[in-house]
Write a protein that holds these residues in place. Sequence first.
Motif, PDB file in Angstrom:
ATOM      1  N   UNK A 176       7.242  -4.391  -6.295  1.00 41.50           N
ATOM      2  CA  UNK A 176       8.467  -4.701  -7.017  1.00 41.50           C
ATOM      3  C   UNK A 176       8.160  -4.799  -8.502  1.00 41.50           C
ATOM      4  N   UNK A 177       9.050  -4.247  -9.314  1.00 39.86           N
ATOM      5  CA  UNK A 177       9.066  -4.529 -10.749  1.00 39.86           C
ATOM      6  C   UNK A 177      10.217  -5.496 -10.946  1.00 39.86           C
ATOM      7  N   UNK A 178       9.979  -6.606 -11.629  1.00 44.54           N
ATOM      8  CA  UNK A 178      10.998  -7.646 -11.777  1.00 44.54           C
ATOM      9  C   UNK A 178      10.957  -8.221 -13.193  1.00 44.54           C
ATOM     10  N   UNK A 187       5.025  -8.467  -6.687  1.00 47.35           N
ATOM     11  CA  UNK A 187       6.022  -8.216  -7.729  1.00 47.35           C
ATOM     12  C   UNK A 187       5.333  -8.281  -9.082  1.00 47.35           C
ATOM     13  N   UNK A 188       5.483  -7.218  -9.857  1.00 50.56           N
ATOM     14  CA  UNK A 188       4.919  -7.161 -11.206  1.00 50.56           C
ATOM     15  C   UNK A 188       6.022  -7.474 -12.215  1.00 50.56           C
ATOM     16  N   UNK A 189       5.732  -8.384 -13.129  1.00 48.08           N
ATOM     17  CA  UNK A 189       6.682  -8.728 -14.188  1.00 48.08           C
ATOM     18  C   UNK A 189       6.716  -7.606 -15.220  1.00 48.08           C
ATOM     19  N   UNK A 190       7.918  -7.164 -15.561  1.00 45.45           N
ATOM     20  CA  UNK A 190       8.104  -6.133 -16.579  1.00 45.45           C
ATOM     21  C   UNK A 190       9.205  -6.578 -17.542  1.00 45.45           C
ATOM     22  N   UNK A 191       9.333  -5.887 -18.653  1.00 47.41           N
ATOM     23  CA  UNK A 191      10.412  -6.147 -19.605  1.00 47.41           C
ATOM     24  C   UNK A 191      11.679  -5.439 -19.128  1.00 47.41           C
ATOM     25  N   UNK A 192      12.833  -5.966 -19.485  1.00 45.31           N
ATOM     26  CA  UNK A 192      14.114  -5.401 -19.053  1.00 45.31           C
ATOM     27  C   UNK A 192      14.244  -3.938 -19.464  1.00 45.31           C
ATOM     28  N   UNK A 193      13.878  -3.601 -20.687  1.00 43.17           N
ATOM     29  CA  UNK A 193      14.009  -2.205 -21.131  1.00 43.17           C
ATOM     30  C   UNK A 193      13.132  -1.278 -20.297  1.00 43.17           C
ATOM     31  N   UNK A 194      11.954  -1.734 -19.892  1.00 43.84           N
ATOM     32  CA  UNK A 194      11.100  -0.929 -19.023  1.00 43.84           C
ATOM     33  C   UNK A 194      11.700  -0.823 -17.626  1.00 43.84           C
ATOM     34  N   UNK A 195      12.293  -1.897 -17.141  1.00 40.62           N
ATOM     35  CA  UNK A 195      12.923  -1.874 -15.824  1.00 40.62           C
ATOM     36  C   UNK A 195      14.054  -0.847 -15.788  1.00 40.62           C
ATOM     37  N   UNK A 245      -9.155  -1.830   5.205  1.00 43.43           N
ATOM     38  CA  UNK A 245      -9.503  -2.329   6.529  1.00 43.43           C
ATOM     39  C   UNK A 245      -8.350  -2.295   7.505  1.00 43.43           C
ATOM     40  N   UNK A 246      -8.621  -2.781   8.696  1.00 44.20           N
ATOM     41  CA  UNK A 246      -7.661  -2.779   9.811  1.00 44.20           C
ATOM     42  C   UNK A 246      -6.408  -3.599   9.522  1.00 44.20           C
ATOM     43  N   UNK A 247      -6.484  -4.540   8.609  1.00 45.71           N
ATOM     44  CA  UNK A 247      -5.347  -5.419   8.321  1.00 45.71           C
ATOM     45  C   UNK A 247      -4.145  -4.638   7.802  1.00 45.71           C
ATOM     46  N   UNK A 248      -4.363  -3.416   7.345  1.00 43.95           N
ATOM     47  CA  UNK A 248      -3.263  -2.592   6.858  1.00 43.95           C
ATOM     48  C   UNK A 248      -2.261  -2.298   7.983  1.00 43.95           C
ATOM     49  N   UNK A 249      -2.686  -2.498   9.218  1.00 44.10           N
ATOM     50  CA  UNK A 249      -1.780  -2.286  10.359  1.00 44.10           C
ATOM     51  C   UNK A 249      -0.849  -3.466  10.594  1.00 44.10           C
ATOM     52  N   UNK A 250      -1.065  -4.570   9.888  1.00 42.69           N
ATOM     53  CA  UNK A 250      -0.190  -5.737  10.001  1.00 42.69           C
ATOM     54  C   UNK A 250       1.211  -5.326   9.578  1.00 42.69           C
ATOM     55  N   UNK A 251       2.202  -5.656  10.389  1.00 43.32           N
ATOM     56  CA  UNK A 251       3.577  -5.291  10.061  1.00 43.32           C
ATOM     57  C   UNK A 251       3.985  -5.885   8.729  1.00 43.32           C
ATOM     58  N   UNK A 252       4.804  -5.123   8.010  1.00 46.08           N
ATOM     59  CA  UNK A 252       5.294  -5.593   6.719  1.00 46.08           C
ATOM     60  C   UNK A 252       6.196  -6.808   6.889  1.00 46.08           C
ATOM     61  N   UNK A 253       6.017  -7.741   6.026  1.00 46.12           N
ATOM     62  CA  UNK A 253       6.923  -8.870   5.837  1.00 46.12           C
ATOM     63  C   UNK A 253       6.731  -9.299   4.388  1.00 46.12           C
ATOM     64  N   UNK A 254       7.803  -9.670   3.665  1.00 43.16           N
ATOM     65  CA  UNK A 254       7.649 -10.030   2.253  1.00 43.16           C
ATOM     66  C   UNK A 254       6.602 -11.109   1.996  1.00 43.16           C
ATOM     67  N   UNK A 255       6.354 -11.958   2.990  1.00 40.48           N
ATOM     68  CA  UNK A 255       5.362 -13.014   2.792  1.00 40.48           C
ATOM     69  C   UNK A 255       3.933 -12.509   2.980  1.00 40.48           C
ATOM     70  N   UNK A 256       3.769 -11.281   3.448  1.00 47.83           N
ATOM     71  CA  UNK A 256       2.437 -10.779   3.745  1.00 47.83           C
ATOM     72  C   UNK A 256       2.012  -9.577   2.908  1.00 47.83           C
ATOM     73  N   UNK A 257       2.895  -8.629   2.695  1.00 47.54           N
ATOM     74  CA  UNK A 257       2.482  -7.379   2.067  1.00 47.54           C
ATOM     75  C   UNK A 257       3.444  -7.015   0.945  1.00 47.54           C
ATOM     76  N   UNK A 258       3.552  -7.907  -0.029  1.00 47.92           N
ATOM     77  CA  UNK A 258       4.482  -7.712  -1.136  1.00 47.92           C
ATOM     78  C   UNK A 258       3.873  -8.258  -2.416  1.00 47.92           C
TER      79      UNK A 258
END
Length: 149
Positions: free
Chosen positions: A123-125, A68-76, A53-66
């Motif tokens: 983000x992978x974290x 983070x997926x948890x991964x293992x250190x070896x995978x990171x 939808x149109x909301x994809x035009x919302x400017x990026x900000x970490x609080x809005x369009x971010x």
Amino acid sequence: MIKGLYEAHLPVSNLEKSTEFYRGLGLELAIQYEKTAFFWIEKNVSWLGLWEGEQVRTSYHPSLRHVAFRVELEDLKKAKEWLKEKGIIMREEFGFKPTEPIVMPDQAHAMVYFDDPDGNSIEFICKLNAEPETKPKMYLSDWEKERRN
């Protein structure tokens, strides 16, 4: 009361293209509607909703369009090459070139960043096996060297 995060949502411009992207990251499509799709992050535990939808035009900000997926250190540690095989390029973050994971010692986390097809921040974290330290951000290899000394 709260046990964890169940869902997060991102706006997308093309649901079909985004569905392909997130499947490529290894997420399983749980359910899809005309303009919305939900992917299991952990099956029956948490999912990601994509909304065309149109909301994809919302400017990026970490609080809005971010997300983070948890991964293992070896995978990171392998994330740069793994992403590259999928045609995804890590991006610079916090002034660090996208050569390897970045460590935030004050949080005891390591992470890498990249964008989805619509510029949503992904983000992978992973949590490091360490206590938080008051030190500046650094590359993972530098953090590991410090720990060996």
